[in-house]
Design an enzyme around this catalytic site. Sequence first.
Site, PDB file in Angstrom:
ATOM      1  N   CYS A 115       0.833  -1.202   0.000  1.00  0.00           N
ATOM      2  CA  CYS A 115       0.000   0.000   0.000  1.00  0.00           C
ATOM      3  C   CYS A 115       0.865   1.249   0.000  1.00  0.00           C
ATOM      4  O   CYS A 115       2.038   1.208   0.340  1.00  0.00           O
ATOM      5  CB  CYS A 115      -0.941  -0.017   1.202  1.00  0.00           C
ATOM      6  SG  CYS A 115      -2.053  -1.440   1.196  1.00  0.00           S
ATOM      7  N   ASP A 116       0.247   2.339  -0.378  1.00  0.00           N
ATOM      8  CA  ASP A 116       0.994   3.585  -0.477  1.00  0.00           C
ATOM      9  C   ASP A 116       0.546   4.559   0.605  1.00  0.00           C
ATOM     10  O   ASP A 116      -0.158   4.192   1.534  1.00  0.00           O
ATOM     11  CB  ASP A 116       0.863   4.184  -1.890  1.00  0.00           C
ATOM     12  CG  ASP A 116      -0.576   4.504  -2.266  1.00  0.00           C
ATOM     13  OD1 ASP A 116      -0.836   4.678  -3.476  1.00  0.00           O
ATOM     14  OD2 ASP A 116      -1.442   4.582  -1.373  1.00  0.00           O
ATOM     15  N   ALA A 117       0.970   5.792   0.424  1.00  0.00           N
ATOM     16  CA  ALA A 117       0.698   6.808   1.445  1.00  0.00           C
ATOM     17  C   ALA A 117      -0.795   7.086   1.600  1.00  0.00           C
ATOM     18  O   ALA A 117      -1.214   7.698   2.577  1.00  0.00           O
ATOM     19  CB  ALA A 117       1.436   8.095   1.078  1.00  0.00           C
ATOM     20  N   TYR A 118      -1.599   6.608   0.629  1.00  0.00           N
ATOM     21  CA  TYR A 118      -3.037   6.873   0.709  1.00  0.00           C
ATOM     22  C   TYR A 118      -3.787   5.730   1.410  1.00  0.00           C
ATOM     23  O   TYR A 118      -5.000   5.740   1.508  1.00  0.00           O
ATOM     24  CB  TYR A 118      -3.608   7.105  -0.690  1.00  0.00           C
ATOM     25  CG  TYR A 118      -2.852   8.139  -1.488  1.00  0.00           C
ATOM     26  CD1 TYR A 118      -2.705   8.015  -2.863  1.00  0.00           C
ATOM     27  CD2 TYR A 118      -2.250   9.241  -0.871  1.00  0.00           C
ATOM     28  CE1 TYR A 118      -2.004   8.953  -3.597  1.00  0.00           C
ATOM     29  CE2 TYR A 118      -1.546  10.175  -1.599  1.00  0.00           C
ATOM     30  CZ  TYR A 118      -1.419  10.025  -2.959  1.00  0.00           C
ATOM     31  OH  TYR A 118      -0.717  10.942  -3.693  1.00  0.00           O
TER      32      TYR A 118
END
Lengths: 133, 140
Positions: A14-17
């Site tokens: 997953c990313d920063a979002y």
Amino acid sequence: MIHTLNKLVCGFHCDAYGHVNNARYLEFFEEARWTALNDYDLVQKLHARQLQFFVVNINVDFKKPVVTDDVAFISTHLGNIKRKTISFIQTIEVSGQTTTKAEVTFVLFDTKEKRAVSITDDLIALFKPLEHA
Amino acid sequence: MPRIKIETPESYAFETNLEVRVTDLNYGNHLGNDKVLSYMQEARVQFFRSYNMSELDFWGTSLIQGDAAISYKSEGFLNDSIKIEIAVNDISNSSFDLVYTLTNKTTDKVLALAKTRMVCFDYDNRKVTSVPETFKTLFV
């Protein structure tokens, strides 16, 4: 036959979002394709003919975000076969709901002749196990 | 899925350059297809930052990606310089297209044409929102 693969989504996917990054879905789809191709010895058979997959087009629909701890159920089957291209249709479902859908189109690249080859009947036959009934 | 045809934009709103890193290469010893989508995101984030905005702070709302289409035209190799140009297109009530032309400056070939549909989205309430008027004014 539709090939399926279950994949546990981890935090590092997953990313920063807080959801799986858009590019990571392409990795998931690629992993599912490799698993499907290896299950039918296709990688080995194509390498014996000095052929490699070169992606020429990807269409992806992101319908719902996928997050950490989701189990991504990835299905793969053959899409369209044309004179020089082959496509795979792939979907990701989480808890029975489609989250992501993609069509990935390839050419088969002759690594010795350095060009894409025509998809002949004998090549089509190799991909038959992944046809969607 | 019908293949989406991507037209090369006549003009662009933003341009940036990225260099192909060793970690961007795949087993074919060329730029991985998934990395092109990452390059598009990096360029997009830089584009929004040039307006002091971001994907999460987008003129009072946020963005979520609805779809992506990439047509790969040529290869990229280690240390190649890739120019990424972005055009804004097809602004609707709640979404818009970003169209990307990626050009390999080292080989002087178009690397890819691509498009992402960006949907304005309130992550807290999980609802689609309207495209901000300021954005429409800037890019219509």
